[in-house]
Design an enzyme around this catalytic site. Structure first.
Site, PDB file in Angstrom:
ATOM      1  N   HIS A  73       8.310  16.423  21.354  1.00 31.38           N
ATOM      2  CA  HIS A  73       9.024  17.617  21.825  1.00 31.38           C
ATOM      3  C   HIS A  73       8.087  18.601  22.521  1.00 31.38           C
ATOM      4  O   HIS A  73       8.093  19.794  22.255  1.00 31.38           O
ATOM      5  CB  HIS A  73       9.772  18.302  20.676  1.00 31.38           C
ATOM      6  CG  HIS A  73      10.958  19.095  21.140  1.00 31.38           C
ATOM      7  ND1 HIS A  73      12.054  19.332  20.350  1.00 31.38           N
ATOM      8  CD2 HIS A  73      11.227  19.695  22.329  1.00 31.38           C
ATOM      9  CE1 HIS A  73      12.938  20.060  21.014  1.00 31.38           C
ATOM     10  NE2 HIS A  73      12.451  20.281  22.220  1.00 31.38           N
ATOM     11  N   CYS A  99      11.854  21.751  15.314  1.00 37.51           N
ATOM     12  CA  CYS A  99      11.117  20.627  15.896  1.00 37.51           C
ATOM     13  C   CYS A  99       9.913  21.046  16.735  1.00 37.51           C
ATOM     14  O   CYS A  99       8.770  20.729  16.399  1.00 37.51           O
ATOM     15  CB  CYS A  99      12.066  19.779  16.737  1.00 37.51           C
ATOM     16  SG  CYS A  99      13.330  18.921  15.768  1.00 37.51           S
ATOM     17  N   ASP A 144      11.367  12.738  11.558  1.00 33.08           N
ATOM     18  CA  ASP A 144      11.956  14.013  11.967  1.00 33.08           C
ATOM     19  C   ASP A 144      12.990  14.473  10.938  1.00 33.08           C
ATOM     20  O   ASP A 144      13.927  13.742  10.621  1.00 33.08           O
ATOM     21  CB  ASP A 144      12.634  13.844  13.332  1.00 33.08           C
ATOM     22  CG  ASP A 144      12.920  15.164  14.030  1.00 33.08           C
ATOM     23  OD1 ASP A 144      13.261  16.136  13.339  1.00 33.08           O
ATOM     24  OD2 ASP A 144      12.802  15.217  15.254  1.00 33.08           O
ATOM     25  N   ASP A 186       8.154  16.612  10.469  1.00 26.92           N
ATOM     26  CA  ASP A 186       7.932  17.911  11.109  1.00 26.92           C
ATOM     27  C   ASP A 186       8.551  19.061  10.313  1.00 26.92           C
ATOM     28  O   ASP A 186       8.062  20.181  10.329  1.00 26.92           O
ATOM     29  CB  ASP A 186       8.439  17.910  12.558  1.00 26.92           C
ATOM     30  CG  ASP A 186       9.905  17.510  12.702  1.00 26.92           C
ATOM     31  OD1 ASP A 186      10.525  17.085  11.699  1.00 26.92           O
ATOM     32  OD2 ASP A 186      10.440  17.620  13.826  1.00 26.92           O
TER      33      ASP A 186
END
Length: 502
Positions: A102, A52, A12, A289
């Site tokens: 997410h 995200c 991330d 991401d």
């Protein structure tokens, strides 16, 4: 054709400029460097959206946010949108997720047969921006610069606790898969939350960067008035006026970020070691991401189209793909069709549902002629922004702002906007025409505003009275774990051992 197992390693907010050809030399990342040496390395890979939830929904589906409707971190990912997990599961794969994706909304699986952890972020509509109130800060969930001023060392944190759990469950699942109880090929996605801020790292990793000479940005902070309008909006969203960012803050934040890359490298090393120890073979894909500006130009986090925010690492290790560096711009949108190609899923089954392209031809000498597309319509924006990366050029467009045109070969830090330069009007008009053919910004804006308005009503309604959130609850069948009285102990011990009889 035997369908290969697939291991997806996702992180991330990892800045892709740190991965020009695998990890840069000065990063302490031996496991990722070994993986890079056996992979096709895409040096100019871009997120579909530098945030995200929209970035991840696009990664999984191969569709831009304007198609998925996942405009921001609180937009529902509809259950009828096919993802790579659906395509592979339909083709006979076992699909499993350990970690973050997410997902917002009641569908918390999106094609995964199993999910081993809960998510680290909420699944409801509480983080919905509101274009009707430009400039409004929602302080309890918007980024602020406290992640920078609070950077430093800790032996545990919310995020460490999460990623330790992600790695534990991923390795446990690989051990379980090695036992051969299921003869289907598998796709396991292990998705971590580091090195996403807050910039807090364990001492053992922090100490690796004591003498690092990369602790200051290459482009120093600029005055607020020298930034483009969207960057100014991001500064305002990040509440910059209430923080005094010192050089020491910057050094500590970047040091912790680099340290957390090394932390991730250890976690990824654990997973790859189990894969090796259990003699399982798999296609391995490593990706993030979106990126992190890391103080370049004074910007932090993401939410813009500059390379620090929008460029991501992307590496694929697969039989038949020779390890090499590919400089052609590509997208995380391309992952779903590429996984389909590697798994032998007919492209006709995937093509209608994706904006991406299969990357395997690039790895065997083909050229890419289409531009890479990005969108952003979330926190810090007052109207949608769109971008095309086409060869050496990047063109950014927003109804509220002047166009931006950058030559990334000559200006990798994107400091010189050529949109008004008389020598580049032909390029500008060509790219603007491609952008206008792809996007109707007025329609895009209306769709975002309608989505936000609906979600504000639903969220406020559902928070009245009893509250039943959509957060994923991992289930464990205690009566099927370890030893129970409906099991034969002798058979159990034999079946749970790998390898057997050695």
């Amino acid at each position: 054709m035997t369908s290969p197992n697939i291991l997806i390693l996702m992180v991330d907010q990892l800045n892709g400029t740190l991965f020009p050809d695998g990890p840069v030399d000065w990063l302490h990342a031996p496991n990722l460097k070994r993986l890079a040496a056996q992979s096709v390395r895409f040096a100019n890979a871009y997120t579909a959206s530098p945030l995200c939830a929209p970035g991840r929904a696009s990664f999984m589906s191969g569709q831009l946010p304007s198609r998925t409707g996942v405009f921001d971190n609180a937009a529902e990912f509809a259950s009828d949108i096919p993802t790579y997990a659906h395509h592979l599961r339909r083709a006979g794969y076992y699909t499993c997720l350990s970690g973050k994706m997410h997902f917002v909304g009641p569908d918390q699986l999106h094609g995964f047969e199993d999910r081993l952890t809960t998510d680290i972020y909420p699944a409801d509509f509480g983080w919905t921006p509101d274009y009707r109130k430009p400039g409004e800060r929602i302080d309890w969930w918007y980024h602020n610069m406290g992640s920078v001023t609070g950077a430093g060392v800790a032996e545990t944190s919310n995020q460490m606790e999460y990623d330790d759990e992600v790695a534990y469950n991923a390795t446990a699942k690989l051990y379980d898969l090695s036992r051969g109880k299921d003869d289907r090929p598998w796709c396991l996605t292990a998705s971590f939350t580091h090195p996403h801020d807050p910039y807090v790292a364990r001492r053992k990793y922090w100490d690796l960067y004591e003498d690092c000479d990369q602790l200051l940005p290459q482009v120093p902070a600029m005055d607020y008035d020298d930034h483009d309008p969207h960057a100014q909006r991001i500064f305002d969203a990040n509440d910059w006026r209430n923080f005094d960012i010192t050089e020491d803050n910057i050094r500590r934040a970047r040091r912790a970020y680099f340290a957390n890359i090394s932390y991730l490298d250890d976690k990824i090393g654990e997973i790859l070691q189990v894969l090796e120890d259990t003699r399982q073979e798999a296609v391995i894909l490593f990706v993030s991401d979106h990126g992190d500006m890391l103080g370049e130009r004074g910007l932090w986090f993401k939410m813009n189209f500059y390379d620090g925010s929008a460029r991501v690492p992307l590496m694929i290790s697969a039989p038949g793909l020779d390890p090499q560096r590919i400089d052609a711009p590509v997208s995380t949108l391309d992952v779903t069709p590429t996984l389909g190609a590697l798994a032998g899923v007919p492209m006709d089954d995937i093509a209608p549902w994706t904006d991406g392209e299969d990357l395997t031809p690039l790895a065997t000498g083909a050229e890419r002629t289409s531009p890479v597309a990005m969108e952003y319509a979330a926190e810090g924006s007052y109207a949608p922004l769109v971008s095309l990366r086409y060869g050496k050029w990047k063109h950014n467009r927003c109804a509220l702002d002047p166009d931006q045109l950058f030559n990334l070969d000559e200006d990798p830090h994107e400091l010189i906007n050529l949109a008004d330069h008389p020598d580049h009007q032909g390029t500008l008009q060509t790219l603007r025409a491609k952008s206008e053919a792809r996007w109707d910004l007025d329609s895009f804006d209306k769709n975002v505003r309608a989505s936000q308005a609906r979600r504000w009503i639903v969220y406020e309604a559902l928070r009245q009275g009893g509250y039943f959130p959509w957060d994923y609850q991992p289930l464990q069948k205690a009566s099927e774990r370890y030893m129970r009285n409906h099991m034969d102990l002798n058979t159990l011990e034999e079946n749970q051992r790998f390898p057997r009889g050695e």
